[in-house]
Scaffold this active site. Structure first.
Site, PDB file in Angstrom:
ATOM      1  N   CYS A   1      -0.138   4.022   2.494  1.00 46.12           N
ATOM      2  CA  CYS A   1       0.212   3.623   3.865  1.00 46.12           C
ATOM      3  C   CYS A   1       1.616   4.084   4.225  1.00 46.12           C
ATOM      4  O   CYS A   1       1.886   4.495   5.364  1.00 46.12           O
ATOM      5  CB  CYS A   1       0.124   2.104   4.023  1.00 46.12           C
ATOM      6  SG  CYS A   1      -1.525   1.402   3.809  1.00 46.12           S
TER       7      CYS A   1
ATOM      8  N   CYS B   1       0.829  -1.209   0.000  1.00 42.63           N
ATOM      9  CA  CYS B   1       0.000   0.000   0.000  1.00 42.63           C
ATOM     10  C   CYS B   1       0.861   1.256   0.000  1.00 42.63           C
ATOM     11  O   CYS B   1       1.467   1.611   1.015  1.00 42.63           O
ATOM     12  CB  CYS B   1      -0.932  -0.030   1.216  1.00 42.63           C
ATOM     13  SG  CYS B   1      -1.827   1.496   1.511  1.00 42.63           S
TER      14      CYS B   1
END
Length: 308
Positions: free
Chosen positions: A69, A66
């Site tokens: 993230c 991700c």
């Protein structure tokens, strides 16, 4: 503010806490924050739910793949360090922890990063998606203002320890906090000293006894060569000493049932001094768990059957 009770039934309790503390120690050794902890399926109850009863915990759900993230994570870690204990950041890799990942789906959370706040055992959505640092700071200020207004902000997240003590907070609570903090950073000597001080003033305090038993268990495991200890236990099923070392390792690793069953089985297959060593050590492991814990109750019955 919407909320929901959150619990991972069957999660590992005190034994897993030390495993998490070791992981946190590794993070700190690499220059990480004392207020950031990596959390797993097995440690969530202890590291997040129970801790949230004394200090708010922000939970950062992320994954290696991700990209956003990786933008939000460092911001949260920086702010957690600056907060210096006003709140704690728990990081959850959803790929490595499928139960927590499945919980996100149950909440109908479809994307990460997702950040929740857990206060007094209740989980509330906080951030969904990445955001710049200024926006995250503003959101945190608004969050804590709302928690304070609703009267659900734990004392540890609202005022310094000294002020809480002046307001009438029992000294034992502060000592518990110190013991817990020492466990989280892997400082077994400090944790042991705090638990012992509690017992000096309250000899029958069950929680302090349990904490001190955990410290003793962790010290024993720290002194072991784990691979060798497990190999010795596999090769020497009748050696009570070898079996107790393997049981300690299983206990700290969160394999509670396996640890207790190992020693019950050792009691069954041995006699004399070897049998007594296994029995006495099993009683020590019982002290790490609450007396009413189902695993303790089951193992006590099995031990009684093995002895008589």
């Amino acid at each position: 503010m919407p909320s929901s009770d959150f619990s991972l039934h069957g999660a590992v309790d005190l034994g897993a806490r030390q495993a998490a503390a070791k992981k946190k120690q590794e993070r700190q050794a690499g220059g990480g924050s004392a207020y950031v902890v990596d959390v797993t399926d097995d440690t969530f109850n202890t590291e997040v739910v129970e801790r949230s009863r004394t200090v708010p915990v922000l939970v950062d759900f992320w994954a290696e793949w991700c990209g956003p993230c990786k933008q939000l994570g460092p911001i949260l870690e920086k702010l957690a360090t600056e907060a210096a204990g006003r709140w704690v950041l728990a990081k959850v890799d959803i790929d490595a922890n499928p139960r927590l990942g499945a919980y996100l789906q149950q909440m109908d959370i479809r994307g990460i990063p997702f950040v929740a706040v857990v206060v007094a055992g209740q989980l509330m959505p906080f951030l969904n998606g990445a955001a710049p640092e200024a926006q995250v700071r503003q959101a945190l200020d608004q969050l804590f203002a709302a928690l304070k207004q609703e009267g659900i902000l734990p004392e540890a997240g609202e005022e310094p320890e000294g002020e809480a003590a002046e307001a009438g907070q029992p000294e034992s609570d502060s000592e518990y906090d110190r013991a817990e903090a020492a466990l989280q950073r892997g400082d077994l000597d400090a944790a042991g000293a705090s638990f012992q001080r509690i017992l000096d003033s309250s000899p029958q305090d069950a929680h302090a006894k349990q904490g001190l038993a955990l410290v003793d268990l962790s010290r024993r495991v720290e002194a072991l060569d784990v691979d060798k200890a497990l190999r010795d236990a596999a090769e020497q099923p009748g050696d009570a000493e070898a079996q107790t070392r393997a049981a300690d390792i299983e206990m700290v690793s969160g394999r509670i049932d396996e640890a207790l069953e190992r020693l019950v089985s050792t009691v069954r297959r041995t006699a004399g001094d070897e049998r007594d060593k296994a029995r006495v050590h099993l009683l020590k492991l019982f002290e790490v768990l609450p007396p009413e814990d189902a695993r303790t109750v089951k193992a006590r019955k099995a031990l009684q059957s093995a002895l008589f």
